[in-house]
Design an enzyme around this catalytic site. Structure first.
Site, PDB file in Angstrom:
ATOM      1  N   ALA A 129      15.981  -6.532   9.373  1.00 19.25           N
ATOM      2  CA  ALA A 129      17.048  -7.006  10.924  1.00 19.25           C
ATOM      3  C   ALA A 129      16.650  -6.129  12.072  1.00 19.25           C
ATOM      4  O   ALA A 129      15.851  -5.034  11.889  1.00 19.25           O
ATOM      5  CB  ALA A 129      18.294  -6.845  10.538  1.00 19.25           C
TER       6      ALA A 129
ATOM      7  N   GLU B 261      19.706  -0.390   3.972  1.00 25.22           N
ATOM      8  CA  GLU B 261      20.990  -0.602   4.933  1.00 25.22           C
ATOM      9  C   GLU B 261      21.989   0.383   5.015  1.00 25.22           C
ATOM     10  O   GLU B 261      22.567   0.411   5.962  1.00 25.22           O
ATOM     11  CB  GLU B 261      21.386  -2.151   4.796  1.00 25.22           C
ATOM     12  CG  GLU B 261      20.569  -3.400   5.093  1.00 25.22           C
ATOM     13  CD  GLU B 261      19.503  -3.698   4.090  1.00 25.22           C
ATOM     14  OE1 GLU B 261      19.440  -3.100   3.186  1.00 25.22           O
ATOM     15  OE2 GLU B 261      19.197  -4.723   4.288  1.00 25.22           O
TER      16      GLU B 261
ATOM     17  N   GLY C 261      16.084  -6.505   5.776  1.00 21.06           N
ATOM     18  CA  GLY C 261      15.972  -8.224   5.994  1.00 21.06           C
ATOM     19  C   GLY C 261      14.597  -8.310   5.694  1.00 21.06           C
ATOM     20  O   GLY C 261      14.466  -9.516   5.172  1.00 21.06           O
TER      21      GLY C 261
ATOM     22  N   GLU D 170      14.353  -9.099   2.074  1.00 22.75           N
ATOM     23  CA  GLU D 170      15.389 -10.240   1.847  1.00 22.75           C
ATOM     24  C   GLU D 170      14.608 -11.544   1.836  1.00 22.75           C
ATOM     25  O   GLU D 170      14.651 -12.419   1.310  1.00 22.75           O
ATOM     26  CB  GLU D 170      16.675 -10.114   2.579  1.00 22.75           C
ATOM     27  CG  GLU D 170      17.628  -9.048   1.933  1.00 22.75           C
ATOM     28  CD  GLU D 170      18.596  -8.865   2.747  1.00 22.75           C
ATOM     29  OE1 GLU D 170      18.506  -8.463   4.074  1.00 22.75           O
ATOM     30  OE2 GLU D 170      19.962  -9.028   2.565  1.00 22.75           O
TER      31      GLU D 170
HETATM   32  N1  3HC Z   1      14.762  -2.789  14.196  1.00 20.62           N
HETATM   33  C1  3HC Z   1      14.391  -2.524  15.304  1.00 20.62           C
HETATM   34  N2  3HC Z   1      13.654  -1.484  15.709  1.00 20.62           N
HETATM   35  C2  3HC Z   1      12.932  -0.957  14.631  1.00 20.62           C
HETATM   36  C3  3HC Z   1      13.342  -1.002  13.353  1.00 20.62           C
HETATM   37  C4  3HC Z   1      14.375  -2.262  13.062  1.00 20.62           C
HETATM   38  N3  3HC Z   1      14.652  -2.819  11.997  1.00 20.62           N
HETATM   39  N4  3HC Z   1      12.910  -0.354  12.466  1.00 20.62           N
HETATM   40  C5  3HC Z   1      12.057   0.603  13.282  1.00 20.62           C
HETATM   41  N5  3HC Z   1      12.091   0.361  14.894  1.00 20.62           N
HETATM   42  C6  3HC Z   1      11.547   0.661  15.730  1.00 20.62           C
HETATM   43  C7  3HC Z   1      11.755   2.304  15.829  1.00 20.62           C
HETATM   44  O1  3HC Z   1      13.225   2.569  16.570  1.00 20.62           O
HETATM   45  C8  3HC Z   1      10.767   2.692  16.794  1.00 20.62           C
HETATM   46  O2  3HC Z   1      10.721   2.551  18.029  1.00 20.62           O
HETATM   47  P1  3HC Z   1      10.257   3.307  19.256  1.00 20.62           P
HETATM   48  O3  3HC Z   1       8.890   3.282  18.984  1.00 20.62           O
HETATM   49  O4  3HC Z   1      10.667   2.688  20.318  1.00 20.62           O
HETATM   50  O5  3HC Z   1      10.771   4.578  18.960  1.00 20.62           O
HETATM   51  C9  3HC Z   1       9.561   1.709  16.209  1.00 20.62           C
HETATM   52  O6  3HC Z   1      10.065   0.918  15.555  1.00 20.62           O
HETATM   53  C10 3HC Z   1       8.642   2.532  15.077  1.00 20.62           C
HETATM   54  O7  3HC Z   1       9.506   3.100  14.066  1.00 20.62           O
HETATM   55  P2  3HC Z   1       9.118   4.369  13.645  1.00 20.62           P
HETATM   56  O8  3HC Z   1       8.809   5.563  14.527  1.00 20.62           O
HETATM   57  O9  3HC Z   1      10.380   4.948  12.579  1.00 20.62           O
HETATM   58  O10 3HC Z   1       7.709   4.086  12.745  1.00 20.62           O
HETATM   59  P3  3HC Z   1       7.523   4.669  11.381  1.00 20.62           P
HETATM   60  O11 3HC Z   1       6.093   4.131  10.995  1.00 20.62           O
HETATM   61  O12 3HC Z   1       7.625   6.191  10.988  1.00 20.62           O
HETATM   62  O13 3HC Z   1       8.471   4.165  10.247  1.00 20.62           O
HETATM   63  C11 3HC Z   1       9.758   2.368   9.127  1.00 20.62           C
HETATM   64  C12 3HC Z   1       8.623   2.755   9.868  1.00 20.62           C
HETATM   65  C13 3HC Z   1       9.549   2.807   7.663  1.00 20.62           C
HETATM   66  C14 3HC Z   1       9.852   0.861   9.321  1.00 20.62           C
HETATM   67  C15 3HC Z   1      10.839   2.845   9.641  1.00 20.62           C
HETATM   68  O14 3HC Z   1      10.842   2.575  11.326  1.00 20.62           O
HETATM   69  C16 3HC Z   1      12.485   2.509   9.372  1.00 20.62           C
HETATM   70  O15 3HC Z   1      12.871   2.984   8.092  1.00 20.62           O
HETATM   71  N6  3HC Z   1      13.031   1.451  10.025  1.00 20.62           N
HETATM   72  C17 3HC Z   1      14.256   0.849   9.472  1.00 20.62           C
HETATM   73  C18 3HC Z   1      14.326   0.089   8.517  1.00 20.62           C
HETATM   74  C19 3HC Z   1      15.764  -0.259   8.023  1.00 20.62           C
HETATM   75  O16 3HC Z   1      16.631   0.418   7.936  1.00 20.62           O
HETATM   76  N7  3HC Z   1      15.672  -1.754   7.754  1.00 20.62           N
HETATM   77  C20 3HC Z   1      16.921  -2.129   7.382  1.00 20.62           C
HETATM   78  C21 3HC Z   1      17.562  -2.988   8.870  1.00 20.62           C
HETATM   79  S1  3HC Z   1      19.172  -3.349   8.595  1.00 20.62           S
HETATM   80  C22 3HC Z   1      19.008  -4.958   7.797  1.00 20.62           C
HETATM   81  O17 3HC Z   1      17.805  -5.328   7.654  1.00 20.62           O
HETATM   82  C23 3HC Z   1      20.127  -5.935   7.744  1.00 20.62           C
HETATM   83  C24 3HC Z   1      19.809  -7.131   6.938  1.00 20.62           C
HETATM   84  O18 3HC Z   1      20.304  -6.775   5.594  1.00 20.62           O
HETATM   85  C25 3HC Z   1      20.880  -8.280   7.425  1.00 20.62           C
END
Ligand code: 3HC
Ligand code: NAI
Length: 706
Positions: free
Chosen positions: A68, A130, A107, A110
């Site tokens: 998400a 999450e 997401g 998912e």
């Molecule tokens: N939403 C918005 N922005 C995101 C994002 C997300 N889910 N994931 C990463 N970004 C952004 C980062 O903030 C960063 O932004 P910036 O360049 O402005 O600083 C950019 O994307 C690149 O991210 P990283 O520097 O972390 O890049 P990496 O290549 O090192 O890592 C990654 C990539 C493994 C995808 C890592 O970013 C990550 O772990 N992201 C979060 C994943 C996560 O927690 N997903 C679950 C979200 S909650 C959800 O999905 C709820 C659902 O169940 C309803």
């Protein structure tokens, strides 16, 4: 439903009978409102177009979908919701196949679970992280995952938030196929053609049967609930995960989804979610120091360390672990042998735990070399000095480095408190001098304060950030002052704890209150762990400069005078019988505290745990405001990351400055003014705090990109 035209973050392209749906939303294909709309439109289009026999969903760039869009959390929801989109995907009358590469998280995974078939290539990271953001999978993940892979594997994946590889995911049935090559597009299309040739039917995860062993599934839930209650101290979302997975067993799919949604929204509203997401963005923001944009890092192929004590050896391990060679300089052969032995001890410990092999250790140690002659550093690209905390000793070391190191070598000091401007000014190349403040144990602790002196050149700062990346540390840019960011705050909140102790709270109550707040240890436990002698030496060194009017609590000195330095001497604030690590309260310490109160003319009073934390946090926040005000920290978020990564601040609270915003800065300022009635010298409100309260602003308003 009428839909706006497909936004270009989701493109559709007909490949024969296959509608290729590509999510192209840099940087990580997060599921923003446009992506959600695009996906819905794609499924509608696939059903409407007779030529389409199957749908293939892929991600453009390095990832499938990272989840998400975290930036949307906390803002008013924009339809369509993720669960609605995924239900639509799952309901599609034509087979939908997801082809995963890179991150398929939250997401993102998912989406794949709602699809009918899944393929992933090597390098894919599949997970439901999450929980690390204070959430739970909120788009069917808690209902579809257990139906697909069973309750034990689903609970493990969701509660740990870890990433599984394609190989592992295939092993427990999360995907149907592991692609042989890295070409996600070719692999995906080939798989779809294979499914079409076999006339593979639409197959919905909601109907999957991995939960059919009801009793075993419920037993897994009960075990997870018990373990989670024990381990996830203070965390809100992990127990909700367990509730949601239980519903997957006990209730029909649609009912389970409803409960998942309800629990997800509860998590979304929780301050823990706000704290954890603040931490997520803050730890990425700190990487963007201005110098990293202005300048390119210098080479970092060969490193040197001067000093093989606690820190020098720990830093050497961090460097070796990063795959780089390191040369250690010590005063004499015996000290050098001790330095090497410190390193070997770390690796032998890992071997004993089965986490390293003797061969790997030998390969790591082959990159280590040692010498008692500085000439061995002639080719080093960067040298980190970690000798005794004494300005003259350090200046002498830097004079040697100035003499032997090649032009362009970065010369760093690991000093905790000393004036790095003075060290830089003492040699002929001040522009190459920087502070690299590691934390003990340096091979484990993630924080690296990059201390930026006045004369340093931008590419040296950029090199320090590059080094942090190679060592997998979290760098925070700090300015030069006594204690930089972290130790400067520590000195102040420690002083607040000392005052509380002298005024009537026991060190054991204070430690317990601080732990209940979420720190792993209280301040007096930390002293006992680090060794009381270190702080004692620093206090003696500073005694001459201390403001004679400032309150000075002598209790710790009384303990040190008795040789009670903490764990290493078997007693400090606590007793450590027979080398035990968890200390016991010591009645003799309590008697010493009583005597000190009497000497200082203090009538002890009682404090509630809440009062203790108000003072402890107010002291920390006020000094945090001071370091931002003085430009020592770039922004409040840099203070937050420092405390989170170096001082055990509970991540779910986001850091002291984030916490302060939650409490309200006016309340913090009012507290400080109240405490100032007793000790106006200590409780001086930071000018920044006053200014923000007057403007009705908060610390977050200062967290703009550096
Ligand atoms: N939403 C918005 N922005 C995101 C994002 C997300 N889910 N994931 C990463 N970004 C952004 C980062 O903030 C960063 O932004 P910036 O360049 O402005 O600083 C950019 O994307 C690149 O991210 P990283 O520097 O972390 O890049 P990496 O290549 O090192 O890592 C990654 C990539 C493994 C995808 C890592 O970013 C990550 O772990 N992201 C979060 C994943 C996560 O927690 N997903 C679950 C979200 S909650 C959800 O999905 C709820 C659902 O169940 C309803
Ligand atoms: P230590 O006393 O364990 O090690 C210092 C080492 O430096 C000794 O092995 C000594 O032989 C060597 N040494 C002294 N003079 C030398 C010289 N002229 N040339 C070569 N080697 C020399 O000290 P520790 O704890 O490792 O601290 C080192 C530095 O790191 C200090 O500046 C300290 O403030 C800083 N630091 C310490 C932390 C800690 O938790 N111990 C945390 C962060 C920084």
């Amino acid at each position: 439903m009428t839909l706006p035209p497909s936004a270009d973050v989701v493109t559709r392209e007909l490949h024969g009978k296959v509608l290729l749906v590509t999510i192209d939303h840099a940087p990580v294909n997060a599921l923003s409102a446009d992506v959600r709309r695009g996906l819905l439109a794609a499924i509608d289009a696939a059903e409407a177009e007779p030529a389409v026999e199957a749908v293939l969903i892929v991600g453009a760039g390095r990832n499938f979908i990272a989840g998400a869009d975290i930036r949307e959390f906390g803002k008013p929801p924009v339809p369509p919701s993720l669960p609605d989109v995924y239900n639509r995907i799952e309901a599609c009358a034509k087979p939908v196949i997801a082809a995963l590469h890179g991150a398929a998280l939250g997401g993102g995974l998912e989406v794949a679970l709602a699809a009918h078939y899944r393929i992933a290539v090597d390098g894919a990271k599949l997970g439901l992280p999450e929980v690390q953001l204070g959430l739970l999978p909120g788009a069917g993940g808690t209902q579809r995952t257990p139906r697909l892979i069973g309750a034990p594997a689903a609970l493990d994946l969701i509660l740990s938030g870890r990433h599984a590889s394609a190989k592992e995911a295939l092993g427990f049935g999360l995907i149907d196929r592991r692609g042989a090559s890295g070409d996600i597009f070719a692999e995906g299309l080939a798989y779809v053609h294979e499914l079409l040739a076999a006339q593979a039917p639409v197959r919905r995860t909601r109907d999957a049967t991995a939960l059919s062993e009801r009793a075993a599934s419920l037993a897994a839930v009960a075990k997870a609930r018990e373990e989670t209650a024990r381990k996830a101290r203070g965390l809100f979302s992990p127990l909700k995960v367990v509730d949601a997975v239980e519903a997957a067993i006990e209730q029909p799919f649609d009912e389970g989804l409803k409960l998942e949604r309800k629990l997800f929204l509860q998590c979304l509203d929780s301050p823990q979610r706000a704290g954890l997401i603040h931490a997520f963005f803050a730890e990425r923001e700190v990487l963007k120091a201005p110098e990293t944009r202005e300048a390119k890092p210098r080479a970092l192929d060969a490193l040197g360390v001067v000093g093989g004590g606690t820190m020098g050896a720990g830093i050497a391990v961090a460097v070796l672990d990063a795959g780089l060679p390191v040369t250690m300089i010590e005063r004499d052969e015996a000290s050098l042998a001790r330095g090497r032995a410190h390193i070997e001890k770390v690796y032998d410990g890992l071997i004993a735990k089965g986490r390293l092999t003797a061969e790997k250790k030998a390969a790591l140690m082959a990159r280590w070399s040692g010498s008692t002659s500085y000439d061995a550093l002639a080719q080093a690209d960067l040298v980190i000095e970690a000798v005794f905390e004494d300005l003259d000793v350090k200046k002498a070391v830097f004079a040697e480095l100035d003499r032997v190191c090649k032009p362009g070598a970065v010369l760093a000091t690991n000093t905790s408190y000393l004036d790095i401007d003075a060290i830089a000014a003492s040699i002929s190349r001040p522009a190459d001098v920087i502070g690299l403040h590691f934390f003990s144990p340096a091979n484990i602790m993630k924080l690296l304060e990059v201390v930026v002196p006045k004369q340093v050149s931008a590419d040296v700062v950029a090199t320090a950030f590059e080094l942090a990346k190679k060592l997998r540390k979290t760098p925070v840019r700090a300015g030069v002052c006594d204690g930089f960011i972290g130790n400067r705050l520590l000195a102040v909140y420690r002083a607040a704890a000392d005052a509380l102790m002298e005024d009537g709270a026991s060190p054991y109550q204070i430690d317990a209150a601080v732990r209940a707040f979420g720190f792993p240890m209280g301040p007096f436990q930390v002293v006992d762990l680090a060794g009381g002698d270190i702080g004692w030496a620093a206090r003696k060194r500073r005694a001459a400069k201390r403001d004679p009017n400032a309150r000075y609590v002598q209790i710790a000195d009384r303990l040190c005078e008795r040789g009670w330095f903490g764990q290493k001497t078997g007693r400090g604030f606590y007793l450590y019988p027979e080398g035990s690590r968890g200390g016991l309260p010591d009645p003799e310490v309590e008697a010493i505290i009583d005597a000190e109160r009497e000497r200082a003319g203090i009538t002890p009073r009682s404090f509630s745990d809440e009062e203790i934390m108000r003072r402890y946090m107010a002291a920390m926040i006020n000094e945090g405001a001071n370091v931002v005000h003085e430009g020592i920290a770039l922004r409040p978020l840099d203070v937050d990351v420092t405390l989170l990564y170096g001082y055990g601040f509970p991540r779910y609270r986001g850091g002291p400055m984030k916490y302060a915003d939650g409490v309200g800065l006016a309340t913090i300022l009012a507290d400080i003014r109240e405490f100032a009635k007793e000790d106006p010298l200590f409780w001086r409100p930071s000018p920044l705090l006053i200014e923000l309260v007057e403007r009705g602003a908060d610390f977050a308003s200062l967290n703009t990109t550096a």
